[in-house]
Design a protein around this motif. Structure first.
Motif, PDB file in Angstrom:
ATOM      1  N   VAL A  72       0.675   5.106   1.065  1.00  0.00           N
ATOM      2  CA  VAL A  72      -0.105   6.090   1.819  1.00  0.00           C
ATOM      3  C   VAL A  72       0.579   7.448   1.714  1.00  0.00           C
ATOM      4  CG1 VAL A  72      -0.986   4.353   3.422  1.00  0.00           C
ATOM      5  CG2 VAL A  72       1.097   5.639   4.002  1.00  0.00           C
TER       6      VAL A  72
ATOM      7  N   GLY B  96      -5.409  -1.615   9.281  1.00  0.00           N
ATOM      8  CA  GLY B  96      -6.596  -2.346   8.827  1.00  0.00           C
ATOM      9  C   GLY B  96      -7.798  -2.081   9.710  1.00  0.00           C
TER      10      GLY B  96
ATOM     11  N   GLU C  22      -5.838   3.018   8.165  1.00  0.00           N
ATOM     12  CA  GLU C  22      -5.409   2.307   6.963  1.00  0.00           C
ATOM     13  C   GLU C  22      -4.199   1.427   7.239  1.00  0.00           C
ATOM     14  OE1 GLU C  22      -4.527   3.236   2.222  1.00  0.00           O
ATOM     15  OE2 GLU C  22      -4.686   4.891   3.660  1.00  0.00           O
TER      16      GLU C  22
ATOM     17  N   THR D 116       0.568  -3.584   4.352  1.00  0.00           N
ATOM     18  CA  THR D 116      -0.489  -3.402   5.337  1.00  0.00           C
ATOM     19  C   THR D 116      -1.385  -4.629   5.351  1.00  0.00           C
ATOM     20  OG1 THR D 116      -1.888  -2.276   3.700  1.00  0.00           O
ATOM     21  CG2 THR D 116      -0.489  -0.887   5.082  1.00  0.00           C
TER      22      THR D 116
ATOM     23  N   ARG E  73      -7.385   8.614  10.134  1.00  0.00           N
ATOM     24  CA  ARG E  73      -7.692   7.833   8.924  1.00  0.00           C
ATOM     25  C   ARG E  73      -6.455   7.087   8.427  1.00  0.00           C
ATOM     26  NH1 ARG E  73     -10.982  11.654   6.171  1.00  0.00           N
ATOM     27  NH2 ARG E  73     -12.848  10.633   6.999  1.00  0.00           N
ATOM     28  N   LEU E  74      -5.299   7.732   8.484  1.00  0.00           N
ATOM     29  CA  LEU E  74      -4.043   7.126   8.069  1.00  0.00           C
ATOM     30  C   LEU E  74      -3.692   5.938   8.946  1.00  0.00           C
ATOM     31  CD1 LEU E  74      -1.389   7.250   6.400  1.00  0.00           C
ATOM     32  CD2 LEU E  74      -0.556   8.936   8.051  1.00  0.00           C
TER      33      LEU E  74
ATOM     34  N   GLN F 141     -10.014   0.607   9.324  1.00  0.00           N
ATOM     35  CA  GLN F 141     -10.665   1.738   8.656  1.00  0.00           C
ATOM     36  C   GLN F 141     -12.054   2.011   9.217  1.00  0.00           C
ATOM     37  OE1 GLN F 141      -9.029  -0.756   7.122  1.00  0.00           O
ATOM     38  NE2 GLN F 141      -7.983  -0.070   5.250  1.00  0.00           N
TER      39      GLN F 141
ATOM     40  N   THR G 209       0.843  -1.190   0.000  1.00  0.00           N
ATOM     41  CA  THR G 209       0.000   0.000   0.000  1.00  0.00           C
ATOM     42  C   THR G 209       0.878   1.240   0.000  1.00  0.00           C
ATOM     43  OG1 THR G 209      -1.668  -1.184   1.309  1.00  0.00           O
ATOM     44  CG2 THR G 209      -1.825   1.228   1.253  1.00  0.00           C
TER      45      THR G 209
END
Length: 370
Positions: A23, A166, A163, A35, A159-160, A168, A21
């Motif tokens: 980010v 896992g 992510e 992730t 939010r970061l 969210q 991922t």
């Protein structure tokens, strides 16, 4: 990525199922990693405020090391976490990036998937070459922020982290709650457009004999504006943090003074700081708060004369709970508009729905109400 474990270990099995991922962190850097992350170093211990809201049943799951600041900066919360999650006592601790005491070799020995760093430490991290040293070991840094610009960065940071972990759905639920609670103030202020009382935020008042640290247009300074007040330091302090001299405060003659306080015995034993926080001794807080009205900077000002002299938990400046502080400020500044608003109920609901520890009062006080 470095996992440093046997091929058949649980972490290696998890790695096999991980997704690659990319980010974008709050510093605007793009970081590619696998992730969900399984092994995390917290570059500041108080990042557990965010992490705990995402995984309240096991806030330290996946944490393999952290900076040793939580126990000193917020010992009352730390003790409650330690009582419920004693595994934190066994976690390796680090010094700070900003003071040059971070140990890269120790960090590498823990095989982290990511190091979460606070944005304010970025310059020191890069100046010391920690970023390059960790990159050579394939250990990425991801920057979050809930202190320099909490209104702009707390939600992206949450939010970061959601992510990365896992989590969210948990992150979005927390964000929805925080935005809903903040709107209970900002919507009313926007509609009523009340006259704005002037406010002096006395940052860590009593922590030292110097007077007086405060906030410019950011952090608590912005909280004041959202709550329908006017921050007297805005236009004098150009950035988030700075200092006013006593003459400036007397000349501004603020309608309200709000002292930020906490239990800082680790830093200033027996100091004049006001010990706000979970389970705070309110009689002791009242005594210290009254003592702070006697400083030269408070001479003859309206806030003292009319009993609008308050204290509030300092860590609202450095946690994702800022909306609770905005609600309490609004209650103080515009009691007629917010008669039905209950910040304590908001904070209690936040604990019940999202946080690892139980709610205890002790986060704010007004001198004349004790």
């Amino acid at each position: 990525m470095m996992f440093g474990l046997a091929a058949l270990s649980p972490f290696a099995a998890a790695a096999a199922m991980a997704d690659t991922t990319t980010v974008t962190d709050v510093a605007g850097r793009q970081v590619t990693l696998e992730t969900p992350v399984e092994r995390v170093i917290l570059g500041e211990g108080r990042q557990i405020y965010l992490l705990g809201a995402l995984q309240p049943d096991a806030p330290f799951a996946g944490v393999v090391g952290w900076r040793e600041d939580f126990s000193q900066a917020d010992p009352d919360s730390y003790s409650r976490y330690a009582e419920k999650f004693p595994e934190l006592l066994e976690l390796p601790t680090f010094g700070g990036f900003k003071d040059g005491t971070f140990d890269v070799e120790q960090a590498a020995s823990l095989s982290p998937d990511v190091v979460l760093m606070n944005l304010e430490a970025r310059a020191a991290t890069e100046d010391a070459g920690y970023d390059d040293k960790l990159a050579e070991l394939d250990i990425p840094i991801v920057y979050v922020d809930f202190r320099e610009d909490p209104l702009a960065h707390t939600i992206p940071s949450m939010r970061l982290m959601g992510e990365l972990l896992g989590k969210q759905q948990q992150a979005e639920a927390f964000i929805d709650f925080s935005e809903e609670q903040l709107a209970k103030v900002t919507d009313v202020i926007a509609e009523a457009n009340p006259e704005r009382p002037s406010v002096f935020i006395d940052r860590a008042g009593g922590y030292s004999d110097d007077c007086c640290m405060s906030f410019g247009p950011g952090n608590f300074g912005e909280y004041v504006e959202l709550a329908g007040g006017s921050n007297i330091a805005d236009g004098i302090i150009p950035t988030t943090f700075g200092t006013l001299n006593p003459e400036q405060i007397i000349a501004a003659n603020p309608d309200h003074v709000v002292v930020t306080g906490g239990n800082w015995d680790a830093y200033v034993p027996g100091g004049n700081w006001v010990g706000m926080g979970p389970g705070a001794d309110m009689d002791a807080a009242c005594t210290k708060l009254e003592r702070l009205t006697q400083r030269t900077a408070m001479t003859g000002i309206t806030a003292v004369e009319q009993g609008q002299f308050h204290a509030i938990w300092h860590q609202f400046y450095n946690s994702p709970y800022y909306f609770v502080a905005v609600q309490q400020l609004a209650k103080w500044l515009h009691p007629e508009l917010f008669e039905d608003l209950d910040p304590e109920a908001t904070f209690q609901e936040l604990h019940e729905r999202f946080l690892p520890t139980d709610y205890e009062p002790g986060y704010w006080i007004t001198l004349d109400e004790q």
